[in-house]
Motif scaffolding. Structure first.
Motif, short mmCIF file in Angstrom:
data_model
loop_
_atom_site.label_atom_id
_atom_site.label_comp_id
_atom_site.label_asym_id
_atom_site.label_seq_id
_atom_site.Cartn_x
_atom_site.Cartn_y
_atom_site.Cartn_z
N SER A 27 45.23 38.91 52.33
CA SER A 27 45.79 39.39 53.60
C SER A 27 44.94 38.84 54.75
CB SER A 27 45.82 40.91 53.66
OG SER A 27 46.63 41.45 52.65
N LYS A 28 45.60 38.57 55.87
CA LYS A 28 44.90 38.08 57.06
C LYS A 28 45.58 38.64 58.29
CE LYS A 28 42.00 35.67 59.49
NZ LYS A 28 40.57 36.02 59.50
N LYS A 29 44.77 39.18 59.19
CA LYS A 29 45.32 39.76 60.42
C LYS A 29 44.77 39.03 61.64
CE LYS A 29 41.80 43.41 60.21
NZ LYS A 29 41.56 44.86 60.09
N PHE A 30 45.57 39.02 62.70
CA PHE A 30 45.18 38.42 63.97
C PHE A 30 45.52 39.39 65.09
CE2 PHE A 30 46.05 34.49 61.45
CZ PHE A 30 44.78 33.94 61.52
N CYS A 31 44.94 39.09 66.25
CA CYS A 31 45.22 39.89 67.44
C CYS A 31 45.79 38.96 68.51
CB CYS A 31 43.94 40.56 67.96
SG CYS A 31 44.21 41.61 69.40
N ASN A 69 49.02 40.82 51.46
CA ASN A 69 49.03 41.05 50.01
C ASN A 69 49.81 39.95 49.26
OD1 ASN A 69 48.23 42.53 47.74
ND2 ASN A 69 50.17 43.62 47.67
N VAL A 70 49.39 38.70 49.45
CA VAL A 70 50.04 37.55 48.82
C VAL A 70 49.25 37.11 47.60
CG1 VAL A 70 50.72 35.14 49.13
CG2 VAL A 70 51.06 36.78 50.99
N SER A 71 49.96 36.93 46.47
CA SER A 71 49.31 36.49 45.23
C SER A 71 50.18 35.45 44.53
CB SER A 71 49.09 37.67 44.27
OG SER A 71 48.26 38.66 44.84
N ASP A 104 41.02 38.66 55.29
CA ASP A 104 40.43 39.98 55.52
C ASP A 104 40.35 40.78 54.23
OD1 ASP A 104 39.96 40.12 58.45
OD2 ASP A 104 42.09 39.69 58.53
N THR A 105 41.31 40.61 53.35
CA THR A 105 41.24 41.24 52.03
C THR A 105 41.74 40.24 51.00
OG1 THR A 105 43.49 42.15 52.08
CG2 THR A 105 41.74 43.52 53.03
#
Length: 433
Positions: A27-31, A69-71, A104-105
């Motif tokens: 997972s990856k987050k941006f602002c 949550n990509v696998s 991030d995760t």
């Protein structure tokens, strides 16, 4: 050589020795707000320095999940396609796999050497010469100076830039820089090759050379991850594909079924696809030019509505019009564009080119383009319909979106070819020449 980067939480290490890439719950987050993003960056760096724990699994104010949550896994010699609309997270995922940014995760495990073909020539120093940039670029990709010297001539031969090898890269054309960037990446003989739309650059000769080189690498065991908005390229290159939408993995599996689902989802976003019939609003008084297109749809041979025509099956394009006064020698044109890929124009048909000028009586008229079979391959298309008389234009519909579904196994073809099969028995005295 084994490179493992960004191991976060409890990553799953695959038991299969042939697995060269394992993406596990990434997972990856941006602002979107720049000032808030800078503030969050300072907070995260401070937390790392003080040994604190980041709450990376939660969104803060203004943040969004670019990936969630990509696998998936990729084995040696396989080719995986990444498909999805703009903003789905495809390029973000490639940057994470290449190690340019951290998730991030989740975690990414890469077995061997990775070569990213994300932006050809983007990492070159414009002041340095081509020769100096080859050494700098290939050393960053993991080669020693001795290995670079051994492959140097092959790189320059492939890029075809011997005359300019000692000139600054800033003097190169965009095509020369692209050729050099591709040559550097493919000559490190990577275990995993990341390709993001870069095969659409360069002239035809360069594209052919690129595809030939990629074929050689794959035969030698290199695995590919290909991002392209051209479904035909993905179908031809990739065994399996992953479908991303707004950062989430919607589907993964055999490429043909994934491409079909992706294209059908694209088309269903149009309101006209709810019934398969596009009804146009009536024109206000004074705006009519004499012939107004009122509705567009496809019908079958019995005149029943087709929600989506099928490749290789009969389909009649129906154009309904209101005609104020009779029109002689009307010219009806139909231009069809593929919405996927590079928005290529695939068909342009007119009654004038068929020497069939149409007479339109006054009243409600239906014009049909009757196709005994539909030659378009499965996909999403837009039709531009116009009615003219000489240089005079009566009415035009700029976009009628429709989906062509598969009734036969032709997804890997550019079009449907009508055919018949026949066996010819020759006598024993027949000789082939």
């Amino acid at each position: 050589m084994t490179t493992i980067h960004t191991r976060i939480q409890d990553a799953v290490i695959p038991d299969d020795d042939d697995v060269v890439l394992a993406v596990d719950r990434v997972s990856k987050k941006f602002c979107r707000d720049l000032h808030r993003s800078l503030l969050y960056g300072v907070q995260d760096i401070t937390s790392d320095l003080l040994g604190g724990r980041r709450h990376t699994e939660k969104l803060r104010s203004g943040e969004f999940w670019a990936l969630n949550n990509v696998s998936f896994q990729l084995r040696r010699g396989e080719a995986l396609g990444l498909v999805g609309a703009n903003g789905a997270g495809k390029s973000t995922l490639l940057r994470i796999i290449s190690g340019l940014i951290k998730p991030d995760t989740g975690s990414v495990m890469v077995e061997g050497r990775v070569a990213p073909l994300i932006a050809l020539g983007a990492g070159f120093n414009p002041i340095l010469t081509g020769r100096e940039n080859i050494y700098a670029n290939m050393s960053i990709l993991g080669l020693s100076t001795r290995e670079i010297k051994r492959r140097f001539d092959d790189v320059v031969d492939f890029a075809e830039i011997w005359d300019a090898i000692d000139a600054p890269v800033q003097s190169y054309s965009s095509g020369m820089a692209a050729r050099l960037g591709f040559a550097c990446a493919v000559h490190i003989e990577p275990d995993v090759l990341l390709i993001d739309e870069v095969l659409s650059v360069g002239d035809v000769k360069f594209k052919v050379k690129c595809h030939q080189r990629l074929g050689q690498l794959r035969e030698n065991g290199t695995a590919f991850v290909l991002v392209s908005h051209n479904p035909h390229s993905v179908l031809n290159v990739c065994n399996t594909s992953v479908y991303l939408a707004k950062g989430r993995l919607l589907a993964a599996g055999e490429t043909e079924s994934i491409i079909r689902q992706y294209e059908e989802d694209l088309c269903l976003s149009g309101t006209e696809m709810a019934t398969g019939r596009l009804v146009l609003p009536a024109k206000p008084p004074g705006e009519s030019t004499g012939v107004d297109i009122t509705a567009l749809c496809f019908k079958d041979e019995q005149g029943d509505l087709l929600t989506a025509p099928a490749t290789g099956e009969p389909a009649f394009l129906s154009i309904e019009c209101n005609v104020c006064e009779p029109v002689e020698a009307a010219n009806v044109s139909c231009q069809i564009t593929a919405l996927a890929g590079e928005y290529d124009k695939v068909l342009y048909l007119t009654t004038a080119s068929d020497n069939e000028f149409i007479h339109l009586p006054s009243g409600h008229v239906e014009i049909q383009m009757q196709m005994p079979y539909l030659g378009l391959k499965p996909g999403v298309y837009s039709a531009k319909i116009s009615v003219r008389q000489g240089v005079r234009s009566f009415d035009i519909v700029k976009s009628f979106r429709f989906t062509v579904k598969a009734s036969k196994n032709v997804s890997r073809c550019l079009f449907y070819q009508p055919r018949s099969w026949k066996t010819i028995h020759h006598s024993a005295s027949f000789k082939s020449h």
